[in-house]
Design an enzyme around this catalytic site. Structure first.
Site, PDB file in Angstrom:
ATOM      1  N   ASP A   8       0.981  -1.155   0.102  1.00 40.11           N
ATOM      2  CA  ASP A   8      -0.180   0.023  -0.376  1.00 40.11           C
ATOM      3  C   ASP A   8       1.012   1.135   0.033  1.00 40.11           C
ATOM      4  O   ASP A   8       1.788   1.435   1.051  1.00 40.11           O
ATOM      5  CB  ASP A   8      -1.125   0.057   1.264  1.00 40.11           C
ATOM      6  CG  ASP A   8      -2.043  -1.026   1.185  1.00 40.11           C
ATOM      7  OD1 ASP A   8      -2.037  -1.604   0.102  1.00 40.11           O
ATOM      8  OD2 ASP A   8      -2.763  -1.210   2.219  1.00 40.11           O
ATOM      9  N   ASP A 129     -15.015  -2.816  -0.889  1.00 38.77           N
ATOM     10  CA  ASP A 129     -14.896  -2.698   0.334  1.00 38.77           C
ATOM     11  C   ASP A 129     -15.906  -2.430   1.487  1.00 38.77           C
ATOM     12  O   ASP A 129     -16.646  -1.419   0.934  1.00 38.77           O
ATOM     13  CB  ASP A 129     -13.767  -1.552   0.580  1.00 38.77           C
ATOM     14  CG  ASP A 129     -12.563  -1.753  -0.657  1.00 38.77           C
ATOM     15  OD1 ASP A 129     -12.229  -2.853  -0.747  1.00 38.77           O
ATOM     16  OD2 ASP A 129     -12.276  -0.647  -1.035  1.00 38.77           O
TER      17      ASP A 129
END
Length: 245
Positions: A8, A129
């Site tokens: 990330d 998500d």
């Protein structure tokens, strides 16, 4: 079954967030290129990368770091974060990204996903998500009123390569993947599902390899790899043995 190590990106660095909160970021490696090389050396076969700044900005923000990684690893890379139009999809795929992940735009602009999947077969995934069952958008800063299943069903015949399903409540907290919700989604659709959010230990890898998870494509591992709770060699050996069985 694939175990995807996650990188990330925030401000060009390799970080992990807790529950998607940019204010709760831990820097694990100042050099994401070195991290990508490390994952390749450990034997991983597919890299999962997210441009966190891009997810909030709505456009690529860590392109330099991503392009540097592409130069040093030969394994395929899937990339999400800030991919909101066809031009960005095309640009990343032309630069060597194997598969793009469309998240917010899948909720806001489903036609984009369908067009991209048609134009680039097998190279477009959707990132869903969920927080309390509802899909979150704009880098998880906003919640929508639709469920992951409702959105996934929109793309059943669109040629989407995979659905990456993340339980935000568990992400970055090492609480274990929400297998019940993930497997329920996988069983309700024909698109392969990748589990994400909270992978904590080798037990999650065993769960991924269990018969009830047979419809999954794999799972994403983040913090557990970085802080040593998950041994890459042990995890990859288990997966290899399952493949050979």
């Amino acid at each position: 079954m694939i175990l995807f190590p996650a990188i990330d990106l925030k401000n060009g660095q390799c970080v992990r967030l807790e529950q998607g909160d940019m204010a709760r970021a831990t820097v694990f490696n100042l050099d994401p290129t070195a991290q990508a090389k490390s994952f390749a050396a450990q034997g991983f076969q597919y890299l999962h990368v997210v441009d966190l700044d891009g997810a909030f900005a709505g456009k690529p923000m860590n392109a330099q770091a991503v392009e540097s990684m592409l130069k040093v690893v030969s394994m395929p890379v899937q990339l999400g974060g800030g991919i909101r139009d066809l031009a960005t999809v095309e640009a990343w795929l032309s630069k060597g990204i194997a598969r793009v992940i469309i998240g917010t735009a899948a909720v806001r602009d489903p036609a984009l996903v369908k067009q991209a999947a048609k134009s680039f077969p097998g190279r477009v995934a959707v990132g869903l998500d969920a927080r309390d069952g509802k899909v979150a958008v704009e880098g998880w800063a906003e919640s929508s009123q639709v469920t992951a299943l409702e959105i996934a069903q929109r793309f059943e015949d669109a040629g989407v390569a995979a659905i990456i399903f993340t339980d935000i409540a568990r992400d970055g907290l090492l609480k274990g993947i929400n297998w019940d919700a993930t497997i329920a989604l996988a069983e309700a659709i024909s698109i392969p599902v990748i589990a994400s959010g909270g992978l904590a230990s080798i037990e999650d890898v065993k769960a991924m390899l269990s018969p009830r998870a047979h419809k999954l494509e794999g799972a994403i591992a983040g913090r557990a790899l970085y802080d040593g709770r998950l041994d890459p060699a042990e995890a990859l050996a288990l997966i290899g043995a399952a493949r050979a069985a």
